[in-house]
Design an enzyme around this catalytic site. Structure first.
Site, PDB file in Angstrom:
ATOM      1  N   LYS A   1      -7.593  -0.204   3.429  1.00 40.72           N
ATOM      2  CA  LYS A   1      -7.043  -0.251   4.778  1.00 40.72           C
ATOM      3  C   LYS A   1      -6.356  -1.594   5.027  1.00 40.72           C
ATOM      4  O   LYS A   1      -6.686  -2.578   4.358  1.00 40.72           O
ATOM      5  CB  LYS A   1      -8.148   0.032   5.813  1.00 40.72           C
ATOM      6  CG  LYS A   1      -9.392  -0.889   5.663  1.00 40.72           C
ATOM      7  CD  LYS A   1      -9.141  -2.277   6.177  1.00 40.72           C
ATOM      8  CE  LYS A   1     -10.100  -3.290   5.678  1.00 40.72           C
ATOM      9  NZ  LYS A   1      -9.605  -4.680   5.869  1.00 40.72           N
TER      10      LYS A   1
ATOM     11  N   ARG B   1      -4.797 -12.790   3.874  1.00 43.36           N
ATOM     12  CA  ARG B   1      -4.957 -12.564   5.311  1.00 43.36           C
ATOM     13  C   ARG B   1      -4.268 -13.651   6.131  1.00 43.36           C
ATOM     14  O   ARG B   1      -4.018 -13.466   7.315  1.00 43.36           O
ATOM     15  CB  ARG B   1      -6.442 -12.488   5.658  1.00 43.36           C
ATOM     16  CG  ARG B   1      -7.146 -11.303   5.008  1.00 43.36           C
ATOM     17  CD  ARG B   1      -8.658 -11.456   5.020  1.00 43.36           C
ATOM     18  NE  ARG B   1      -9.332 -10.381   4.308  1.00 43.36           N
ATOM     19  CZ  ARG B   1      -9.498 -10.353   2.983  1.00 43.36           C
ATOM     20  NH1 ARG B   1      -9.036 -11.335   2.233  1.00 43.36           N
ATOM     21  NH2 ARG B   1     -10.115  -9.339   2.414  1.00 43.36           N
TER      22      ARG B   1
ATOM     23  N   HIS C   1       0.808  -1.221   0.000  1.00 45.27           N
ATOM     24  CA  HIS C   1       0.000   0.000   0.000  1.00 45.27           C
ATOM     25  C   HIS C   1       0.843   1.274   0.000  1.00 45.27           C
ATOM     26  O   HIS C   1       0.592   2.201  -0.782  1.00 45.27           O
ATOM     27  CB  HIS C   1      -0.943   0.005   1.205  1.00 45.27           C
ATOM     28  CG  HIS C   1      -2.076  -0.958   1.075  1.00 45.27           C
ATOM     29  ND1 HIS C   1      -2.973  -1.191   2.090  1.00 45.27           N
ATOM     30  CD2 HIS C   1      -2.460  -1.761   0.046  1.00 45.27           C
ATOM     31  CE1 HIS C   1      -3.864  -2.089   1.695  1.00 45.27           C
ATOM     32  NE2 HIS C   1      -3.565  -2.450   0.455  1.00 45.27           N
TER      33      HIS C   1
END
Length: 325
Positions: free
Chosen positions: A97, A166, A79
């Site tokens: 996010k 994740r 990011h």
């Protein structure tokens, strides 16, 4: 009204299911570009917007004068790099996010934003949902007296998807970075306050957290939270004051998990339930972003706001650890 032409870096499943349709539906926005080398991955995006320009690299999309703003749904560890590259290329940035891996990385993002004069922010969509605006107002006007405690829970189970980002520590995985940003950040969003103390107890698998129990202290109220990637799907936030309570049925994935609903229970008076049917917080987020670009309207979630929540995440990730499920 100037239309904001958005380009997306990468054909992620979340971009396809949520943000590409939201950009397409939002007033003042246009889904203009996608960077991917895969024709198969590009095809469903072109089903949303047939005139979509497909670029074979992220750099090619950033170099295009047809793109005004870039939406970044890449894995967490990428990011900051691509947000900085987009700003350097003269593009506004809306990044998923958490926008950074640690709070101090936001300093570089803030400096690049300020130097460029462009808009860069985190895609914290709940800040744009009217249920959270209402909760802020209810707390501010003393509808439940003095706030004394906040409890937030956000859980799902992806144990059967080891390939998911994740579940990849090297890609910024773990439950705290994925959903802790909501469970912890919502207390800051609702109250405008910062925690003075925070502790956490983490269960780890392969160097990423799968269950986290957080305790924090804010001025005037306590906070407890649990986030997990190994428990049944569930989300809930409650605010307990001296004269009443507020509970939120679908605080984070409103419309997907369940219909957004606020229950206000002042002591000694009738319970009130307020529902928010057919509200798409992703569309509202894009429309708010476009208004800020066109008109300079205040935006509900700045890099400074995101940095504050990341400081909470950093403190939680430094908590007491148990290895193994």
């Amino acid at each position: 009204m100037k239309t904001v032409n958005f380009g997306i870096l990468g054909a992620s499943s979340f971009a396809l299911s949520q943000m590409a349709p939201a950009i397409h539906a939002a007033r003042g926005a246009r889904l203009a570009g996608l960077a991917t080398r895969s024709a198969d991955k590009a095809a469903p995006f072109q089903g949303i917007e047939p005139d979509l320009d497909v670029f074979d690299s992220y750099d090619a999309l950033l170099a295009s004068d047809k793109i005004d703003a870039v939406y970044i749904p890449l894995p967490n560890h990428l990011h900051v790099e691509w947000s900085l590259k987009a700003l350097a290329a003269g593009k506004h940035v809306l990044c998923e996010k958490p926008m950074a891996m640690t709070a101090d990385q936001y300093d570089d993002l803030i400096a690049a934003r300020d130097e460029s004069g462009l808009m860069a922010t985190e895609a914290y969509m709940i800040a744009h949902h009217p249920q959270w605006k209402m909760v802020r107002e209810l707390l501010a006007d003393g509808s439940i007296g003095d706030l004394r405690h906040v409890n937030a829970v956000f859980c799902y189970n992806n144990a059967d998807k080891p390939e998911n980002v994740r579940n990849q520590p090297g890609m910024g995985g773990g439950g705290i970075r994925d959903i802790g940003v909501y469970a912890m950040g919502c207390a800051r969003l609702a109250t405008g306050q910062e925690p003075s103390e925070l502790s956490a107890h983490l269960t780890m698998e392969s160097d990423f957290d799968t269950v986290a129990r957080i305790d924090a202290r804010f001025p005037g109220f306590g906070f407890q939270s649990m986030v997990s990637m190994r428990m049944a799907r569930y989300q809930h936030v409650s605010f307990h004051g001296t004269t009443g309570t507020i509970t939120m049925k679908a605080p984070f994935n409103a419309g997907a998990y369940d219909q957004a609903e606020i229950c206000i229970e002042p002591s000694g008076t009738e319970r009130r339930t307020i529902r928010f049917p057919e509200v798409n917080q992703y569309v509202l987020q894009v429309e708010a972003y476009c208004r800020t670009l066109r008109e300079g309207a205040p935006y509900a979630w700045t890099l400074e706001d995101a940095r504050g929540t990341q400081a909470m995440l950093d403190a939680a990730l430094a908590g007491k650890v148990d290895q193994g499920a």
